[in-house]
Design an enzyme around this catalytic site. Structure first.
Site, PDB file in Angstrom:
ATOM      1  N   GLU A 232       0.805  -0.927  -0.015  1.00 33.96           N
ATOM      2  CA  GLU A 232      -0.222   0.105   0.086  1.00 33.96           C
ATOM      3  C   GLU A 232       0.803   1.410   0.028  1.00 33.96           C
ATOM      4  O   GLU A 232       0.419   2.341   0.095  1.00 33.96           O
ATOM      5  CB  GLU A 232      -0.946   0.037   1.162  1.00 33.96           C
ATOM      6  CG  GLU A 232      -0.288  -0.024   2.850  1.00 33.96           C
ATOM      7  CD  GLU A 232      -1.300  -0.070   3.616  1.00 33.96           C
ATOM      8  OE1 GLU A 232      -1.478  -0.998   4.360  1.00 33.96           O
ATOM      9  OE2 GLU A 232      -2.081   0.983   3.772  1.00 33.96           O
TER      10      GLU A 232
ATOM     11  N   CYS B 177      -3.500  -2.966   4.268  1.00 28.65           N
ATOM     12  CA  CYS B 177      -2.789  -3.871   4.990  1.00 28.65           C
ATOM     13  C   CYS B 177      -3.305  -5.329   4.333  1.00 28.65           C
ATOM     14  O   CYS B 177      -2.541  -6.310   4.626  1.00 28.65           O
ATOM     15  CB  CYS B 177      -2.741  -3.806   6.260  1.00 28.65           C
ATOM     16  SG  CYS B 177      -2.225  -2.014   6.657  1.00 28.65           S
TER      17      CYS B 177
ATOM     18  N   HIS C  71      -3.211  -8.944  12.607  1.00 27.61           N
ATOM     19  CA  HIS C  71      -2.540  -7.937  11.582  1.00 27.61           C
ATOM     20  C   HIS C  71      -2.145  -6.817  12.960  1.00 27.61           C
ATOM     21  O   HIS C  71      -3.194  -6.505  13.815  1.00 27.61           O
ATOM     22  CB  HIS C  71      -3.281  -7.172  10.849  1.00 27.61           C
ATOM     23  CG  HIS C  71      -2.995  -5.813  10.483  1.00 27.61           C
ATOM     24  ND1 HIS C  71      -1.650  -5.529   9.925  1.00 27.61           N
ATOM     25  CD2 HIS C  71      -3.606  -4.431  10.588  1.00 27.61           C
ATOM     26  CE1 HIS C  71      -1.590  -4.275   9.715  1.00 27.61           C
ATOM     27  NE2 HIS C  71      -2.565  -3.550  10.117  1.00 27.61           N
TER      28      HIS C  71
END
Ligand code: CAA
Length: 389
Positions: free
Chosen positions: A81, A113, A235
């Protein structure tokens, strides 16, 4: 009988420099407890002037090529990204630096992400179609927020490379996946900006809602019950977020939110992210590496993975750790990637943060700073020039 497919090898690289949160706190007058305890971060990687998502991605993938060769790789998927070009896939430069065969498709994927998990899922599909092929997935990002903004403490940089194939040596990825998409503006980066824009508190709420939504779908798709998982790999934009997410999931499922149990479920996933910082697409796979490197034998155990990308898309899925996985681990190299970084002071970090190539199409060379295997030598006629060191 269906073929078992998953992550055969995993390797990572990070930036040349490291800024401690102590140095950041000294600069901005923040109580260090907010960083160390409040968000669970110790330091963050800072790329050298001659490093970027390509050099880190190639550095992460090179040991995989050295171990397994190139001949089965017919696809490279590069997830990021913090893209460097609106048209050309960063993976094409990586393909070139690694000398991969021309009979190969290379593409770049984006959804904040979450991109690397999309890449992994697409890779599983390609390998299912032809189990003799392998897919190289590269997740590489430089996380950059405005200087002196709340997001500044949650920056970082790293790349993870994964070789996806049949009969994997590390992790067999399972079906089903729990999926969730919602149109929210919690974090985004318009094409004309270097640094991301973020609504911090909104992003935390959006992440938690996505965990809940992805889990709900996972159960509706007849996934495993929560109790079957040996660990939960989230994450980690900052490591405390994993704790928030897991507490939210346990609450949603009507389970106890005992702090010790939460620590046991995910404590070993945070070691690399706590010192590297946010690496966006790579973050959840750095968490997986930290777990595999540190846990007692996980062979045969099921792991839960939760991938979140702002904007937002999330996926909850699982994998079973393969017997003998420890022989494939890169624990020493992983630790060395972290300890080899050179500390940078706040002024040095700020100068690197503010660095940008002029957009005049001239020849602009970068100072030789990286000690990694590849470098961005400069930009000439609007073309990025990479070289092996
Ligand atoms: N000692 C201990 N703890 C302290 C403290 C101290 N002295 N001072 C504050 N804290 C605690 C606070 O209580 C708070 O903890 P809780 O969240 O558990 O209540 C924590 O430290 C952070 O404090 P604030 O919320 O006041 O911090 P902030 O306003 O500076 O913002 C942030 C924090 C929102 C994470 C900000 O850094 C940010 O915007 N980061 C970027 C966005 C982000 O990472 N969002 C995560 C979800 S989005 C995602 O996952 C995608 C992605 O990768 C970007």
């Amino acid at each position: 009988m269906s073929v078992s497919i998953g992550i055969h090898d995993l390797s990572f690289a990070t930036g040349e420099f490291v800024l401690s949160h102590a140095a950041l706190a000294e600069h901005n007058g923040t109580d260090l407890g907010k960083y160390h305890v409040g968000i669970g971060q110790q330091s963050m990687s800072v790329p050298a002037a001659d490093e970027d998502i390509v050099t880190m991605g190639a550095a992460a993938a090179a040991p995989i090529i050295a171990r397994h060769g190139k001949s089965q790789i017919r696809t490279v998927v590069f997830a990021t990204e913090s893209s460097i070009d609106q048209a050309k896939a960063a993976g094409v430069y990586v393909h070139s630096l690694l000398g991969l065969q021309s009979a190969c498709r290379v593409v770049e994927l984006k959804q904040a992400c979450y991109g690397a998990t999309a890449a992994l899922q697409f890779a599983l599909g390609l390998v299912r179609r032809d189990p003799t092929q392998q897919v190289l997935v590269v997740a590489s990002d430089v996380s950059k927020y405005e200087l002196d903004s709340p997001g500044e403490a949650t920056q970082g940089a790293a790349a993870v490379a994964m070789l996806v194939g049949a009969d994997p040596a590390l992790l067999r990825i399972e079906e089903p996946s729990g999926l969730f998409t919602a149109d929210v503006m919690d974090f985004w980066r318009p094409n004309y900006r270097e640094a991301a824009l973020v609504d911090g508190q909104e992003s935390i709420t959006a992440y938690l809602q996505a965990v809940e939504g992805a889990w709900k779908d996972y159960t509706e798709q007849n996934g495993r019950p929560l109790e079957e998982f040996a660990a939960f790999v989230y994450h980690q934009p900052f490591t405390k977020m994993a704790y928030k997410a897991h507490r939210h999931l346990l609450n949603f499922c009507g389970h106890d939110t005992d702090a010790d149990a939460i620590g046991r479920a995910l404590g070993q996933t945070t070691a690399y992210n706590a010192v590297i910082g946010n690496s966006y697409t790579a973050s959840v796979y750095l968490a997986l590496a930290a777990l595999l490197d540190q846990a007692d034998d996980l062979a045969g155990r099921a792991l839960a993975l939760l991938s979140y990308g702002s904007g937002s898309v999330a996926e909850f899925f699982s994998g079973t750790v393969v017997a003998g996985y420890r022989e494939q681990l890169r624990t020493e190299a992983n630790r060395a990637a972290i300890t080899r970084r050179t500390p940078v002071d706040y002024a040095g970090y700020r100068a690197l943060h503010e660095r940008a190539f002029p957009s005049d199409g001239g020849d602009h060379y970068t100072p030789a700073q990286t000690t990694g295997p590849f470098r961005l030598a400069g930009i000439s006629g609007h073309k990025r020039v990479y070289e092996a060191r």
